[in-house]
Design a protein around this motif. Structure first.
Motif, short mmCIF file in Angstrom:
data_model
loop_
_atom_site.label_atom_id
_atom_site.label_comp_id
_atom_site.label_asym_id
_atom_site.label_seq_id
_atom_site.Cartn_x
_atom_site.Cartn_y
_atom_site.Cartn_z
N PHE A 68 157.09 58.17 33.67
CA PHE A 68 156.22 57.83 32.55
C PHE A 68 155.89 56.34 32.69
N LEU A 69 154.63 55.97 32.49
CA LEU A 69 154.21 54.58 32.69
C LEU A 69 153.55 54.01 31.44
N PHE A 70 154.06 52.84 31.02
CA PHE A 70 153.42 52.07 29.96
C PHE A 70 152.82 50.80 30.56
N VAL A 71 151.58 50.49 30.21
CA VAL A 71 150.92 49.27 30.65
C VAL A 71 150.40 48.53 29.42
N GLY A 72 150.83 47.30 29.22
CA GLY A 72 150.37 46.54 28.06
C GLY A 72 151.14 45.24 27.93
N ALA A 73 150.66 44.37 27.05
CA ALA A 73 151.28 43.06 26.87
C ALA A 73 152.42 43.12 25.87
N LEU B 40 150.15 51.10 41.34
CA LEU B 40 151.07 51.32 40.21
C LEU B 40 150.71 52.58 39.45
N TYR B 41 149.44 52.75 39.10
CA TYR B 41 149.02 53.94 38.36
C TYR B 41 149.30 55.22 39.14
N ASN B 42 149.15 55.14 40.46
CA ASN B 42 149.36 56.33 41.28
C ASN B 42 150.83 56.68 41.47
N GLY C 208 150.78 58.62 31.67
CA GLY C 208 150.61 57.36 30.95
C GLY C 208 151.09 57.55 29.52
N ILE C 209 151.68 56.49 28.94
CA ILE C 209 152.23 56.66 27.59
C ILE C 209 152.17 55.36 26.81
N SER C 210 152.07 55.48 25.48
CA SER C 210 152.04 54.32 24.60
C SER C 210 152.56 54.71 23.22
N ALA C 211 153.11 53.71 22.52
CA ALA C 211 153.51 53.90 21.12
C ALA C 211 152.76 52.91 20.24
N GLY D 118 140.97 50.44 24.79
CA GLY D 118 141.97 51.19 25.53
C GLY D 118 141.70 51.27 27.02
N LEU D 119 141.46 50.11 27.65
CA LEU D 119 141.13 50.09 29.07
C LEU D 119 142.25 50.65 29.93
N ASP D 120 143.49 50.30 29.62
CA ASP D 120 144.61 50.81 30.43
C ASP D 120 144.72 52.33 30.34
N THR D 121 144.31 52.90 29.20
CA THR D 121 144.33 54.35 29.05
C THR D 121 143.33 54.99 30.01
N LEU D 122 142.13 54.43 30.08
CA LEU D 122 141.11 54.95 30.99
C LEU D 122 141.49 54.74 32.45
#
Length: 239
Positions: free
Chosen positions: A38-43, A116-118, A123-126, A133-137
């Motif tokens: 599971f991958l989270f991407v964000g600040a 990284l995405y591959n 993909g996951i977020s809370a 939502g660029l990282d989502t796309l």
């Protein structure tokens, strides 16, 4: 290109930061045992992303069974210690999930992020709110379906169609809402429902394949070449 990774060393009982990891070795360093990722991407900035609730949901998930704990991994592409955020290493230690998560951070190139995405499966977020939502796309563009709270743009990006087969992932229930001083709303995801959605998508390969196909088709319409054409058309009409 090299990157920085933080992982917990169980022998030394401490977090180890490794700099200069070649991007070509990223998969092996993050996921040496080929687990489901599971991958989270964000600040890690302020409280909007609610990363601590994601970690809590993950704790709920992996404590359900030893078998599940041995088969999944959570990777967070964010600085775990931020002067404007929360100490995620301490949170992971408190939840006793440090052996099942890892972090990467720094300024990455587009090719690095693509690798990284591959590496990820989901993909996951809370997050308590999202803009575009660029990282989502970006995650969807490589076929990663997405799990996130049923709020703001995540509801639209992930999809809340009555026909569930048309969506690009699963939406977790909102437990509560609160209002900030500027009168904007924030939503708190239900941690147990988020954990339930993670387990559901991990356990259902057929559903993952359907949502993955939908995610790629959805993200394809937002490629730069098409967006530029739309902006060009709009600006010409405004002359």
């Amino acid at each position: 290109e090299t990157v920085t990774i933080s992982k917990y060393n169980n022998d030394k009982k401490e977090w180890i930061q490794t700099e200069g990891v070649p991007i070509s070795e990223l998969s092996h360093v993050i996921n040496p045992y080929n687990k489901f990722v599971f991958l989270f991407v964000g600040a890690n900035h302020m409280i909007r992303k609610k990363i601590e609730r994601l970690l809590k949901a993950y704790q709920i998930l992996i404590k359900q069974s030893k078998q599940l704990e041995d088969r999944i991994h959570l990777h967070l592409h964010t600085d775990p210690i931020s002067s404007t955020g929360i100490d995620l290493l301490q949170v992971a230690n408190r939840f006793n999930i440090q052996n099942n998560i890892s972090f990467s951070y720094g300024n990455w190139s587009e090719s690095g992020l693509n690798i990284l995405y591959n590496i990820a499966d989901i993909g996951i977020s809370a997050s308590s709110s999202e803009g575009f939502g660029l990282d989502t796309l970006q995650s969807m563009s490589v076929g990663n379906l997405y799990i996130g709270p049923d709020c703001t743009s995540l509801s639209e990006l992930i999809g809340n169609d009555v026909d569930k087969t048309k969506n690009r992932g699963l939406l977790a229930d909102i437990q509560a809402e609160y209002i900030l001083q500027d009168l904007t709303y924030r939503s708190l995801v239900d941690e147990r429902d988020l954990a339930s959605k993670m387990k559901q998508i991990y356990s259902d390969k057929k559903l993952r394949e359907q949502y993955s196909t939908n995610a790629i088709k959805f993200a394809f319409q937002y490629r730069w070449s098409e967006i530029c054409k739309q902006w060009d058309s709009l600006l010409r009409k405004m002359k």
